[in-house]
Design an enzyme around this catalytic site. Structure first.
Site, short mmCIF file in Angstrom:
data_model
loop_
_atom_site.label_atom_id
_atom_site.label_comp_id
_atom_site.label_asym_id
_atom_site.label_seq_id
_atom_site.Cartn_x
_atom_site.Cartn_y
_atom_site.Cartn_z
N HIS A 112 0.83 -1.22 0.00
CA HIS A 112 0.00 0.00 0.00
C HIS A 112 0.86 1.27 0.00
O HIS A 112 0.51 2.27 0.62
CB HIS A 112 -0.94 0.03 1.20
CG HIS A 112 -1.94 -1.08 1.23
ND1 HIS A 112 -3.21 -0.95 0.73
CD2 HIS A 112 -1.86 -2.37 1.67
CE1 HIS A 112 -3.87 -2.09 0.89
NE2 HIS A 112 -3.07 -2.97 1.45
N ASN A 160 -10.28 -2.77 2.57
CA ASN A 160 -9.99 -2.79 1.13
C ASN A 160 -11.29 -2.55 0.35
O ASN A 160 -12.36 -2.53 0.93
CB ASN A 160 -9.43 -4.16 0.73
CG ASN A 160 -7.94 -4.30 1.03
OD1 ASN A 160 -7.24 -3.30 1.23
ND2 ASN A 160 -7.46 -5.52 1.07
#
Ligand code: HDE
Length: 713
Positions: free
Chosen positions: A98, A171
């Site tokens: 990420h 997510n």
């Protein structure tokens, strides 16, 4: 000898400047991070004097100190050394996963109080609100990678509630690749650039990822989502968010229920096509970051509804899957999503590094009323994130960085550590104590009434006396929900999944890896496996052995994007192509219609500076070659015959229409544009319309067209 001016920027007026009344004086007496923050902000004040980090005024910010005009630079130049020293250490380690992300501030408001389900302070009263910070991200690529690879998107929300920070670190897909934290480093190693060659960047289409996946049947449900259009979103404003794991709600009485969290985008879910995503990567590597920033900047604040699926142990025990297994979802048809709040992002960051880069999310940040479940993936995360912050931000005091600090009071006896920016006063740094300065209670003190208490879970299906490295039985069903997901899609979406698999596996050079993945697909759906095998021109391989035979589950319409797409123009961007001589009245009218419907019009022309049009002059927002149609949701064109003819030999113009058509977008055009459409192979259909019909068709995609332009698997 001519003298180079010492510093073009420092005129006498500025050097003579004395701190004004409104300026914060820089002294060593700084008590907390807020004051420091103000001082730095004052430093950015145009009228402030440039100083080094210790407050010494700088006389020249252009030239280093030299021994003579042509001589060596002196070591004693503390101004130069400090400046370069600080610069050398500007970067901090990027996130292991990420790394590429975009953040924004906003507010969360409770729209439905649910005190019966949870005592979470923010969900007690309709209208209660708290500030939030959100960071969206891709997973696999580095911090400088492009915004539109095929990848999962992180959706991390920090809610600064009055009972502490609640971080919902989720997510845009409700399930995950693996079931146990033990496999996370393997998963991430396999998808990142390969260890020996250092590529590919931000791409799952390579040997090591698919080698790992073929050997991990538990990933197959997630693979269906990852190969669907969910992983090529149109905008971060148009993705769903999921907490993924099962959490717990606990109410005032101490009753606990299981809960799954959902964020539903008010603008609807929308994706691009693969061909479009690839081209956007070249046209605008910052496509998503720019889109989010510009929307917020323009006052078009993106919003999401917070939904909860609440269920109890009895429901959980009856399902053909385990609710503690993060590779499984709970169909909305079985447990409806109840909307309890709305989050609106209404402020861009002031400084990308200070906020988006330094924000530290911790799944362990929960508040009274919310608790963890025994999901073995979640349990592993509770360790990982705290640990990773020390490595990224360098200190256990990372909670003092303004973006991470809670907005409610916090007091304890933790002290010192690297980069301590607070100045705790007094002698009482231990508990219990009886020093007068700490008040009657020797405070601060813990409270059994208001403090966080862990839910006393009583799971009849678990024997805590046994220490085992084992997974619960139903975790072995790897395919039932993967099949449910695939069968819930429209035909066009199924074709996208099959084609994505063909694309990814065509990049896999190890033939046995390709075959093994297709062998796994046979456990999901025979037809899907056959389509992928045919797309790769390989024989259908033997079916891989399933640890547990899949069962047929009812398809769920909620899992499809296309079945839920609404026809809104809200938040969408339409390009209008014009050139010299175009009709300004027609352009203005179209712009007005688009704006009226909640969209944004973007003017594109062969040149940007200012063009004479019929009825005046117009400046374009973007030049044609730099504004390909992949950057917009729909295109329109208002040209003169002469200009259309001239453009018909320009590949940027022809490609503009060819791509818009190929990506199933609406093309609204006048008669003059026809010559360009013919050149681009644009055929008439429901999405290729006259300018005055644009409002009827809007920015929806015309998927029925796709078979005409592309061979899908
Ligand atoms: Fe993460 N994850 N993760 N993850 N994750 C990180 O934390 C980790 C998982 C997610 O915008 C890291 O601060 C482990 C699931 C997001 O700053 C790291 C496991 C989900 C973000 C880490 C998982 C996520 C991260 C890297 C398996 C969806 C970005 C830097 C047990 C529910 C947050 C950092 C941001 C970031 C570890 C699995 C989402 C290394 C060990 C499942 C959105 O700590």
């Amino acid at each position: 000898m001519p003298k180079i001016p010492a510093s073009p920027a420092t005129d006498t007026a500025l050097s003579d400047h004395q701190p004004g009344a409104g300026q914060v004086k820089m002294t060593a007496e700084r008590g907390n991070a807020d004051e420091l923050h103000q001082m730095v902000a004052a430093g950015a004040d145009a009228a402030a004097h440039l100083t080094d980090n210790f407050g010494h005024r700088i006389s020249d910010n252009q030239n280093s100190l030299r021994a003579g005009e042509r001589g060596p630079t002196l070591l004693e130049d503390f101004v130069l050394r400090e400046k370069i020293f600080h610069f050398d250490h500007e970067r901090i380690p990027e996130r292991i996963v990420h790394a590429r992300g975009s953040g924004a501030h906003g507010v969360f408001e409770c729209t439905k109080a649910i005190p019966g389900l949870t005592k979470a302070s923010i969900l007690q009263k309709e209208g209660a609100s708290c500030p939030v910070f959100v960071r969206f991200s891709t997973v696999a690529g580095g911090a400088g990678s492009v915004d539109t690879p095929r990848d999962v998107r992180g959706f991390a929300v920090k809610l600064y509630t009055d009972s502490g920070n609640w971080d919902l670190v989720g997510n845009n897909i409700p399930v995950f690749f693996i079931q146990d934290a033990m496999k996370f480093p393997d998963l991430v190693h396999s998808v990142k650039m390969e260890a020996d060659r250092g590529y590919p960047q931000a791409a799952s289409a390579h040997d090591t990822f698919w080698d790992f996946i073929g050997l991990m049947p538990e990933a197959m449900h997630m693979i269906m989502w990852a190969m669907s259009d969910r992983t090529i979103p149109r905008s971060l404003r148009m993705i769903e968010g999921f907490g993924v794991h099962t959490f717990r709600f606990v109410n005032e009485k101490g009753d606990g229920k299981f809960v799954k969290f959902h964020w539903k985008p008010v603008l609807g879910i929308q994706s691009t096509t693969w061909d479009e995503a690839v081209k956007i990567a070249g046209a605008d590597p910052d496509f998503h970051r720019r889109d989010l920033f510009e929307a917020i900047d323009a006052g078009d604040f993106p919003a999401w509804d917070l939904g909860v699926q609440v269920f109890d142990e009895t429901f959980a025990a009856k399902q053909p899957y385990d609710v503690l297994d993060a590779t499984k979802l709970i169909p909305e048809e079985d447990i409806p999503v109840e909307i309890v709040g709305r989050m609106t992002l209404n402020r861009n960051v002031d400084n990308f590094f200070a906020e988006t880069e330094q924000v530290a999310f911790l799944p362990s940040n929960i508040i009274p009323g919310i608790d963890f479940s025994n999901d073995p993936l979640l349990q592993g995360r509770l360790f990982s994130y705290l640990d990773t912050q020390k490595s990224r931000l360098g200190t256990t005091n990372f909670h003092q960085i303004p973006i991470n600090a809670p907005k409610c009071p916090f007091h304890n006896f933790q002290r010192d550590g690297m980069m301590q920016t607070l100045v705790p006063t007094g002698r009482a740094n231990y508990e219990p104590n009886s020093l007068a300065e700490a008040g009657e209670n020797g405070g601060p003190r813990a409270s059994a009434e208001t403090g966080f208490t862990t839910f006393a879970a009583n799971d009849e299906r678990n024997d805590p006396a046994q220490k085992l490295r084992i997974r619960a039985e139903l975790f072995a069903d790897h395919f039932s929900q993967a099949r449910m997901f695939y069968l819930s899609q429209t035909e066009n979406e199924q074709a996208h999944i099959a084609s994505a698999l063909v694309f990814e596996l065509s990049k896999v050079m190890l033939e046995h890896v390709r075959a093994r993945v297709v062998g796994q697909l046979r456990n999901i759906d025979e037809d899907l496996a056959k389509r992928v095998a045919a797309g790769l021109a390989i024989d259908l391989p033997a079916k891989e052995k399933a640890a547990r035979a899949p069962v047929d589950l009812k398809p769920s319409d909620a899992l499809s994007i296309q079945k839920n797409a609404d026809d809104t123009m809200e938040g969408r961007k339409v390009a209008i192509l014009f050139a010299e001589g175009s009709d300004k009245v027609a352009i203005d009218k179209l712009k007005g219609d688009i704006k009226g419907a909640g969209g944004t019009a973007f003017l594109v022309a062969p040149k940007v500076g200012g063009i004479k049009v019929k009825g005046g002059a117009l400046k374009a927002d973007g030049q044609l070659a730099g504004s390909p149609s992949v950057l917009f949701d729909a295109v329109a064109s208002i040209l003169t015959e002469e200009q259309a003819k001239a453009l018909s030999v320009q590949s940027a113009a022809v490609q503009w229409f060819m791509d818009a058509f190929g990506h199933c977008k609406t093309i609204a055009h006048d008669e003059a544009t026809q010559i360009l459409l013919d050149k681009a192979g644009v055929e008439k259909d429901g999405g290729v319309v006259a300018i005055d019909k644009f409002a009827d068709v809007g920015t929806r995609r015309h998927w029925a067209r796709e078979a005409k332009v592309r061979d899908l698997a």
